[in-house]
Design an enzyme around this catalytic site. Sequence first.
Site, mmCIF file in Angstrom:
data_model
loop_
_atom_site.group_PDB
_atom_site.id
_atom_site.type_symbol
_atom_site.label_atom_id
_atom_site.label_comp_id
_atom_site.label_asym_id
_atom_site.label_seq_id
_atom_site.Cartn_x
_atom_site.Cartn_y
_atom_site.Cartn_z
ATOM 1 N N TYR A 24 -8.356 5.793 -11.265
ATOM 2 C CA TYR A 24 -8.366 5.525 -9.569
ATOM 3 C C TYR A 24 -7.042 5.982 -9.037
ATOM 4 C CZ TYR A 24 -8.607 3.021 -5.316
ATOM 5 O OH TYR A 24 -8.577 2.805 -3.962
ATOM 6 N N THR A 155 -1.985 4.413 8.812
ATOM 7 C CA THR A 155 -2.605 5.395 8.008
ATOM 8 C C THR A 155 -3.756 5.926 8.846
ATOM 9 O OG1 THR A 155 -2.136 4.501 5.896
ATOM 10 C CG2 THR A 155 -3.713 6.389 5.973
ATOM 11 N N ARG A 164 -14.417 10.841 -4.174
ATOM 12 C CA ARG A 164 -13.754 11.002 -5.624
ATOM 13 C C ARG A 164 -14.543 10.885 -6.655
ATOM 14 N NH1 ARG A 164 -9.562 6.408 -2.484
ATOM 15 N NH2 ARG A 164 -9.080 7.921 -1.010
ATOM 16 N N LYS A 251 1.119 7.783 9.529
ATOM 17 C CA LYS A 251 0.906 8.517 8.123
ATOM 18 C C LYS A 251 -0.440 9.366 7.989
ATOM 19 C CE LYS A 251 1.137 7.254 3.123
ATOM 20 N NZ LYS A 251 -0.203 7.759 2.696
ATOM 21 N N HIS A 275 -2.637 12.372 1.645
ATOM 22 C CA HIS A 275 -2.972 10.921 0.986
ATOM 23 C C HIS A 275 -2.919 11.341 -0.443
ATOM 24 C CE1 HIS A 275 -4.776 7.118 2.390
ATOM 25 N NE2 HIS A 275 -5.111 7.036 1.096
#
Length: 381
Positions: A24, A155, A164, A251, A275
């Site tokens: 992760y 963010t 992912r 961000k 990121h």
Amino acid sequence: MIIASANDYREAARRRVPPFMFHYADGGSFSERTLARNVSDLADLALRQRVLKDMSQLNTEIELFGEKLAMPIVLAPVGALGMYARRGEVQAAQAAENKGLPFTLSTVSVCPIEEVTPAIKRPMWYQLYVLKDRGFMKSVLERAKAAGCSTLVFTVDMPTPGARYRDLHSGMSGKYKEIRRVLQAMTHPRWAWDVGINGKPHTLGNVSGYTGKSVGLDDYAVWLADNFDPSISWKDLEWIRDFWDGPMVIKGILDVEDAKDAVRFGADGIVVSNHGGRQLDGALSSAKALPSIADAVKGEIKILADSGIRNGLDVVRMIALGADATLIGRAFVYALSAAGRAGVENMLDIFRKEMHVAMTLTSNARISDINRDALVDLTKI
């Protein structure tokens, strides 16, 4: 094993924590090409060696948003640190404070704001996502203000979660994830004892404190997916700018026009970031995006950068490309996973030593001395 670098901590973390947690942190989105380029594009920048300059007064300190930093490094917001080491957010915050650096608490931390801030004297930074539940956003901002958090990191590159694929293979998500995690924990007894048993509760502390019910790891991805807001625009951020008293950093900036928008918006800083390669695979690396952004807005807004930084030399490279400071994520997660607070402190010492070597041999005695003259682009030779 012998620890000499962040890469060694990565291997130590791989051995200590279960695969679903290691991958992760270690993985990226889709085919992980941007994840790889974040590292390789920095490696393609050679440092220009200069000699016979007086480096006896070398100093890595900077001032950022009214704070003194021992070096231009901030510990980045990382979700669920408490699943890598027992009450991991507290340990990481204490390590950062001991080394004269800020720690940034994630929205989706295991330890809530109210647990971390009493454990340190230095004001920490707080990171917030753009979420549909504006009530949660206001509530957590009020809690962050009450706890004395100094800087808000907002963010903006997650209006939707990245795909992912590695998480499906590791057991973080996908079929039979619960039983796969249990089996993995059984084969990692030190982690199971330190975190699995003694690190409870395994909940998203900031979220649970708002909802009044336990939001655990299994609810993590679902809660985020349900709450990310794809309709967000600069106008939606205005109430946050008005509500927050301290510095506000945006961000997730990779484009010059977005950086200019951040200046117009009135942000105090931006983080040039993809990121960590965990969102849009195929996006520019931060090292490639940073120079043009710095050319456009340097001096009008503080520029921070992350994604791909694995050692102190990379910090110097990012500063040379135009950053005022950097954020590091994976590197300290590996160290935290392997050895807790002591690991993070040692890793930061390693970064400092690497920076000293790089600055000495490029003849830059101050962070403010570092510029693009310190770099040679190997792809153009």
